[in-house]
Motif scaffolding. Structure first.
Motif, PDB file in Angstrom:
ATOM      1  N   VAL A  82       0.854  -1.198   0.000  1.00  0.00           N
ATOM      2  CA  VAL A  82       0.000   0.000   0.000  1.00  0.00           C
ATOM      3  C   VAL A  82       0.885   1.243   0.000  1.00  0.00           C
ATOM      4  N   ILE A  83       0.586   2.186  -0.922  1.00  0.00           N
ATOM      5  CA  ILE A  83       1.351   3.430  -1.046  1.00  0.00           C
ATOM      6  C   ILE A  83       0.400   4.603  -0.849  1.00  0.00           C
ATOM      7  N   ARG A  84       0.784   5.540  -0.010  1.00  0.00           N
ATOM      8  CA  ARG A  84      -0.020   6.746   0.169  1.00  0.00           C
ATOM      9  C   ARG A  84       0.316   7.742  -0.941  1.00  0.00           C
ATOM     10  N   ILE A  85      -0.713   8.250  -1.635  1.00  0.00           N
ATOM     11  CA  ILE A  85      -0.463   9.116  -2.791  1.00  0.00           C
ATOM     12  C   ILE A  85      -1.043  10.527  -2.617  1.00  0.00           C
ATOM     13  N   ARG A  86      -1.812  10.753  -1.529  1.00  0.00           N
ATOM     14  CA  ARG A  86      -2.400  12.084  -1.314  1.00  0.00           C
ATOM     15  C   ARG A  86      -2.132  12.594   0.097  1.00  0.00           C
ATOM     16  N   LYS A 213      -4.768  11.828  -9.397  1.00  0.00           N
ATOM     17  CA  LYS A 213      -4.900  11.237  -8.069  1.00  0.00           C
ATOM     18  C   LYS A 213      -6.351  11.134  -7.604  1.00  0.00           C
ATOM     19  N   LEU A 214      -7.205  12.014  -8.117  1.00  0.00           N
ATOM     20  CA  LEU A 214      -8.586  12.057  -7.638  1.00  0.00           C
ATOM     21  C   LEU A 214      -9.468  10.976  -8.255  1.00  0.00           C
ATOM     22  N   LEU A 215      -8.975  10.290  -9.285  1.00  0.00           N
ATOM     23  CA  LEU A 215      -9.757   9.242  -9.945  1.00  0.00           C
ATOM     24  C   LEU A 215      -9.235   7.863  -9.576  1.00  0.00           C
ATOM     25  N   HIS A 216     -10.164   6.893  -9.601  1.00  0.00           N
ATOM     26  CA  HIS A 216      -9.785   5.507  -9.338  1.00  0.00           C
ATOM     27  C   HIS A 216      -8.969   4.963 -10.508  1.00  0.00           C
ATOM     28  N   TYR A 217      -8.158   3.963 -10.231  1.00  0.00           N
ATOM     29  CA  TYR A 217      -7.316   3.353 -11.270  1.00  0.00           C
ATOM     30  C   TYR A 217      -8.159   2.793 -12.410  1.00  0.00           C
ATOM     31  N   ALA A 223      -5.642   6.206  -7.902  1.00  0.00           N
ATOM     32  CA  ALA A 223      -6.034   5.688  -6.596  1.00  0.00           C
ATOM     33  C   ALA A 223      -6.654   4.301  -6.690  1.00  0.00           C
ATOM     34  N   GLY A 224      -6.623   3.582  -5.560  1.00  0.00           N
ATOM     35  CA  GLY A 224      -7.340   2.312  -5.477  1.00  0.00           C
ATOM     36  C   GLY A 224      -6.506   1.086  -5.815  1.00  0.00           C
ATOM     37  N   ASP A 225      -7.215  -0.017  -5.986  1.00  0.00           N
ATOM     38  CA  ASP A 225      -6.605  -1.331  -6.191  1.00  0.00           C
ATOM     39  C   ASP A 225      -6.121  -1.490  -7.628  1.00  0.00           C
ATOM     40  N   ARG A 226      -4.841  -1.860  -7.776  1.00  0.00           N
ATOM     41  CA  ARG A 226      -4.260  -2.095  -9.098  1.00  0.00           C
ATOM     42  C   ARG A 226      -4.019  -3.582  -9.361  1.00  0.00           C
ATOM     43  N   GLY A 227      -4.264  -4.409  -8.354  1.00  0.00           N
ATOM     44  CA  GLY A 227      -4.001  -5.834  -8.531  1.00  0.00           C
ATOM     45  C   GLY A 227      -2.513  -6.099  -8.713  1.00  0.00           C
ATOM     46  N   GLU A 228      -2.183  -6.965  -9.665  1.00  0.00           N
ATOM     47  CA  GLU A 228      -0.791  -7.337  -9.907  1.00  0.00           C
ATOM     48  C   GLU A 228       0.004  -6.232 -10.598  1.00  0.00           C
TER      49      GLU A 228
END
Length: 238
Positions: A82-86, A213-217, A223-228
């Protein structure tokens, strides 16, 4: 023959005894280090064989499913990076508390998290402020070797040798960096202790910057889950 005072002779005998003890201790330490080196090498070999076996099993199951006109569903991921981006602008107290619990107090810091019911709910609540996914073995290894720092007596210490690991985690039979990587990647029984020993990884701003950054992947953002595919972001930030 010149006269030598008793005090001088006594001092010489004491120095000779200290030198002998020091020499014996250094020989004993060298023998122990050699034995430990052999143990670490054998463990690394065992881990490499285990990782290879996992890859082969996944390939075999995929082929068997295809042959049977079926679909192979891989097991659910147990580990997330997990990486904090904001930053903190517009952040609610609840989200701030969860980020503190995850030890993500700084921008571009990253931590390993064991996925279960409670941690998944926590990640969902703070999704707009983080990017996370399932790291592969190469990503875990690069993060530990390149950005790995340990917590020793509440101090941030670089993991530049196995002694740093053994000093804190030796009581759990984790004596080298490869043990740390194996415990993280397989989410072993001492995952909590290893994750707490590791200081949150301080990453750089990604090469080329973030998209949005404000939109989901899934919507073309960050932001959010990127999986692999988390390894692509980590590669830009190491």
């Amino acid at each position: 023959m010149p006269f030598v005072p008793e005090s001088v002779l006594k001092k010489r005998r004491a120095q000779a005894a200290i030198a002998a003890d020091k020499d014996a201790a250094s020989k004993k330490a060298a023998a122990a280090a050699k034995a430990k080196k052999d143990v670490i090498f054998k463990r690394a070999e065992k881990y490499a064989a285990e990782y290879k076996q996992q890859e082969n099993d996944a390939i075999r199951l995929r082929r068997e499913a295809k042959k049977a006109n079926s679909i192979y569903v891989p097991p659910e991921a147990k580990l997330a990076f997990v990486i904090r981006i904001r930053g903190i602008i517009g952040m609610s107290p609840k989200v701030k508390k969860i980020l503190q619990l995850l030890r993500l107090r700084q921008l571009h810091s990253g931590v390993f998290v064991k996925l279960n019911g409670s941690t998944i709910k926590m990640l969902r609540l703070v999704e707009p402020y983080i990017a996370y996914g399932t790291p592969n073995l190469k990503t875990v290894r690069e993060l530990v070797y390149k950005r790995g720092y340990g917590k020793v007596n509440k101090q941030r210490v670089p993991i530049d040798n196995n002694a740093v690991v053994e000093q804190v985690l030796g009581k759990y039979d984790i004596v080298c960096v490869e043990d740390v990587i194996h415990e993280l990647y397989t989410t072993g029984p001492h995952f909590k202790e290893v994750a707490n020993f590791l200081w949150p990884c301080k990453l750089s701003s990604p090469t080329g910057g973030f998209k949005m950054k404000l939109l989901h992947y899934n919507e073309g953002g960050d932001a959010g889950d990127r999986g692999e595919k988390i390894h692509e972001l980590v590669k830009k930030m190491i």
